[in-house]
Scaffold this active site. Structure first.
Site, PDB file in Angstrom:
ATOM      1  N   LYS A   1     -13.490   1.291  12.127  1.00 50.63           N
ATOM      2  CA  LYS A   1     -13.743   0.285  13.620  1.00 50.63           C
ATOM      3  C   LYS A   1     -14.621   0.798  14.439  1.00 50.63           C
ATOM      4  CE  LYS A   1      -9.205  -0.134  13.906  1.00 50.63           C
ATOM      5  NZ  LYS A   1      -8.869   0.742  13.025  1.00 50.63           N
TER       6      LYS A   1
ATOM      7  N   ARG B   1      -3.473  -5.843  18.338  1.00 42.62           N
ATOM      8  CA  ARG B   1      -2.936  -5.284  17.068  1.00 42.62           C
ATOM      9  C   ARG B   1      -1.559  -5.888  16.731  1.00 42.62           C
ATOM     10  NH1 ARG B   1      -5.597   0.039  17.790  1.00 42.62           N
ATOM     11  NH2 ARG B   1      -4.761   1.470  16.160  1.00 42.62           N
TER      12      ARG B   1
ATOM     13  N   ARG C   1     -11.566  13.626  10.497  1.00 46.43           N
ATOM     14  CA  ARG C   1     -12.090  12.999  11.785  1.00 46.43           C
ATOM     15  C   ARG C   1     -12.292  14.166  12.840  1.00 46.43           C
ATOM     16  NH1 ARG C   1     -10.627   7.316  14.200  1.00 46.43           N
ATOM     17  NH2 ARG C   1      -8.253   8.317  14.450  1.00 46.43           N
TER      18      ARG C   1
ATOM     19  N   ARG D   1      -8.000  14.661  16.785  1.00 44.06           N
ATOM     20  CA  ARG D   1      -6.892  13.984  17.527  1.00 44.06           C
ATOM     21  C   ARG D   1      -5.391  14.406  17.025  1.00 44.06           C
ATOM     22  NH1 ARG D   1      -8.357   7.637  17.435  1.00 44.06           N
ATOM     23  NH2 ARG D   1      -6.343   7.839  16.941  1.00 44.06           N
TER      24      ARG D   1
ATOM     25  N   ARG E   1       1.310   5.643  11.086  1.00 43.57           N
ATOM     26  CA  ARG E   1       0.349   4.773  11.633  1.00 43.57           C
ATOM     27  C   ARG E   1      -0.083   3.674  10.609  1.00 43.57           C
ATOM     28  NH1 ARG E   1      -3.762   8.667  13.676  1.00 43.57           N
ATOM     29  NH2 ARG E   1      -5.202   6.917  14.090  1.00 43.57           N
TER      30      ARG E   1
HETATM   31  P1  ADP Z   1      -7.335   4.431  15.356  1.00 44.42           P
HETATM   32  O1  ADP Z   1      -8.699   4.549  15.750  1.00 44.42           O
HETATM   33  O2  ADP Z   1      -6.910   5.391  14.261  1.00 44.42           O
HETATM   34  O3  ADP Z   1      -6.950   3.185  14.493  1.00 44.42           O
HETATM   35  P2  ADP Z   1      -6.908   4.161  18.054  1.00 44.42           P
HETATM   36  O4  ADP Z   1      -7.600   5.116  18.669  1.00 44.42           O
HETATM   37  O5  ADP Z   1      -7.332   2.638  17.976  1.00 44.42           O
HETATM   38  O6  ADP Z   1      -6.684   4.622  16.536  1.00 44.42           O
HETATM   39  O7  ADP Z   1      -5.359   4.187  18.826  1.00 44.42           O
HETATM   40  C1  ADP Z   1      -4.592   5.320  18.913  1.00 44.42           C
HETATM   41  C2  ADP Z   1      -3.301   4.861  19.332  1.00 44.42           C
HETATM   42  O8  ADP Z   1      -3.477   4.160  20.579  1.00 44.42           O
HETATM   43  C3  ADP Z   1      -2.562   4.068  18.736  1.00 44.42           C
HETATM   44  O9  ADP Z   1      -1.788   4.685  17.717  1.00 44.42           O
HETATM   45  C4  ADP Z   1      -1.577   3.239  19.773  1.00 44.42           C
HETATM   46  O10 ADP Z   1      -0.506   4.342  20.026  1.00 44.42           O
HETATM   47  C5  ADP Z   1      -2.540   3.116  21.038  1.00 44.42           C
HETATM   48  N1  ADP Z   1      -3.027   1.777  20.882  1.00 44.42           N
HETATM   49  C6  ADP Z   1      -4.257   1.693  20.603  1.00 44.42           C
HETATM   50  N2  ADP Z   1      -4.578   0.309  20.836  1.00 44.42           N
HETATM   51  C7  ADP Z   1      -3.416  -0.399  20.939  1.00 44.42           C
HETATM   52  C8  ADP Z   1      -3.032  -1.622  20.945  1.00 44.42           C
HETATM   53  N3  ADP Z   1      -3.902  -2.630  21.047  1.00 44.42           N
HETATM   54  N4  ADP Z   1      -1.689  -1.829  21.255  1.00 44.42           N
HETATM   55  C9  ADP Z   1      -0.967  -0.950  21.080  1.00 44.42           C
HETATM   56  N5  ADP Z   1      -1.193   0.209  21.280  1.00 44.42           N
HETATM   57  C10 ADP Z   1      -2.449   0.688  20.983  1.00 44.42           C
HETATM   58  P1  ADP Z   2     -10.859   3.709  13.063  1.00 43.80           P
HETATM   59  O1  ADP Z   2     -11.606   3.415  14.218  1.00 43.80           O
HETATM   60  O2  ADP Z   2     -10.993   2.422  11.993  1.00 43.80           O
HETATM   61  O3  ADP Z   2      -9.668   4.375  13.055  1.00 43.80           O
HETATM   62  P2  ADP Z   2     -13.249   5.377  12.534  1.00 43.80           P
HETATM   63  O4  ADP Z   2     -14.483   4.879  13.136  1.00 43.80           O
HETATM   64  O5  ADP Z   2     -12.501   6.636  13.801  1.00 43.80           O
HETATM   65  O6  ADP Z   2     -12.164   4.505  12.385  1.00 43.80           O
HETATM   66  O7  ADP Z   2     -13.412   6.457  11.247  1.00 43.80           O
HETATM   67  C1  ADP Z   2     -12.606   7.309  10.746  1.00 43.80           C
HETATM   68  C2  ADP Z   2     -13.255   8.414  10.122  1.00 43.80           C
HETATM   69  O8  ADP Z   2     -13.672   7.976   8.768  1.00 43.80           O
HETATM   70  C3  ADP Z   2     -14.123   9.211  10.936  1.00 43.80           C
HETATM   71  O9  ADP Z   2     -14.285  10.284  10.697  1.00 43.80           O
HETATM   72  C4  ADP Z   2     -15.479   8.489  10.348  1.00 43.80           C
HETATM   73  O10 ADP Z   2     -16.634   9.420  10.654  1.00 43.80           O
HETATM   74  C5  ADP Z   2     -15.200   8.391   9.021  1.00 43.80           C
HETATM   75  N1  ADP Z   2     -16.027   6.979   8.445  1.00 43.80           N
HETATM   76  C6  ADP Z   2     -16.247   5.821   8.928  1.00 43.80           C
HETATM   77  N2  ADP Z   2     -16.722   4.991   8.049  1.00 43.80           N
HETATM   78  C7  ADP Z   2     -17.135   5.565   6.964  1.00 43.80           C
HETATM   79  C8  ADP Z   2     -17.327   5.226   5.772  1.00 43.80           C
HETATM   80  N3  ADP Z   2     -18.069   4.145   5.561  1.00 43.80           N
HETATM   81  N4  ADP Z   2     -17.387   5.986   4.755  1.00 43.80           N
HETATM   82  C9  ADP Z   2     -17.061   7.402   4.882  1.00 43.80           C
HETATM   83  N5  ADP Z   2     -16.481   7.773   6.163  1.00 43.80           N
HETATM   84  C10 ADP Z   2     -16.342   7.091   7.359  1.00 43.80           C
END
Ligand code: ADP
Ligand code: ADP
Length: 217
Positions: free
Chosen positions: A16, A91, A130, A162, A173
């Site tokens: 995302k 979310r 990541r 992270r 998660r």
């Molecule tokens: P990821 O990229 O792995 O999906 P995020 O960076 O979006 O993770 O989120 C990291 C953490 O921040 C989540 O596990 C949660 O604790 C908090 N968080 C982020 N967005 C939200 C949301 N919309 N509602 C509640 N908690 C959130």
């Molecule tokens: P999210 O925000 O949904 O948690 P991220 O954009 O942070 O996801 O991506 C999670 C990890 O996967 C990062 O290390 C990113 O570089 C990698 N990644 C993202 N898109 C792809 C893809 N299409 N194929 C392989 N790895 C990817």
């Protein structure tokens, strides 16, 4: 022109953030990531950051009321006048309802919801490899490596992993996602804005597919 909002949906590690940055750049919209906003608050040791940290470290969601207030404040700023690409929000169904109300006030609506599908078994590998830049740029040790190991290509800063990307926390998660966030798939499908995207393709192809979906909408 009415502001345009795009909501990126998908499990943790689906891509995302990676895609939201590219889409926002292509469309000249602001990228709003609630995860990044919480991490910024954490770094600056604000009250919001201290509160959020307790939930983030455990892989739990921060309560809806604080999260919604933070997003309201962000989307009301002048730089979001044309809209935004939302990443990590909403979310929960409550957050989705609150977003609908807020966008109505702002004179816009959710135009497209790219739902990035990636099987659970790939997510742990994606998240444990990541590498984050303090700038918010995202790398992967295998799938999107920086030119120099642990160094950001653009500004040379040191990359980090992270705290919540450890396999134990990642698995929790994913459960939280399945329980609390996955219901939004049907919610946005019934509003006829959901577009399914195959997130297992290489990063550039996923971007092309999302751009096509947005153009068609
Ligand atoms: P990821 O990229 O792995 O999906 P995020 O960076 O979006 O993770 O989120 C990291 C953490 O921040 C989540 O596990 C949660 O604790 C908090 N968080 C982020 N967005 C939200 C949301 N919309 N509602 C509640 N908690 C959130
Ligand atoms: P999210 O925000 O949904 O948690 P991220 O954009 O942070 O996801 O991506 C999670 C990890 O996967 C990062 O290390 C990113 O570089 C990698 N990644 C993202 N898109 C792809 C893809 N299409 N194929 C392989 N790895 C990817």
């Amino acid at each position: 022109m009415a502001p345009m909002y795009i909501v990126m949906l998908g499990p943790p590690g689906a891509g995302k953030g990676t895609q939201a940055k590219k889409i926002a750049q292509n469309l000249d919209l602001v990228h709003v990531s609630t995860g990044d906003l919480f991490r910024e608050n954490l770094k600056n040791e604000t009250d919001l950051g201290k509160l959020a940290q307790q939930y983030m470290n455990k892989g739990e969601l921060v309560p809806d009321d604080v999260t919604v207030r933070m997003v309201e404040e962000r989307l009301s700023r002048p730089d979001c006048e044309l809209g935004a690409v939302l990443d990590g929000f909403p979310r929960t169904p409550e957050q989705a309802e609150a977003l609908g109300d807020l966008l109505e006030k702002l004179g816009g609506e959710v135009k497209v919801v790219p739902y990035i599908k990636v099987p659970d078994e790939d997510l742990v590998e994606r998240l444990s490899g990541r590498w984050m830049s303090p700038s918010g740029r995202v790398y992967h040790e295998k799938f999107n490596p920086p030119k120099v190991k642990w160094i950001d290509d653009v500004d040379g800063s040191e990359l980090y992993q992270r705290e919540d990307d450890k396999p134990e926390t990642v698995r929790h998660r994913i459960e939280v996602y399945n329980q609390q966030t996955a219901p939004l798939i049907d919610y946005y499908r019934s509003q006829e804005v959901l577009v399914e995207i195959d997130g297992t393709k290489p990063i550039e192809e996923v971007t092309d597919d999302i751009m096509k979906a947005i153009e068609e909408a």
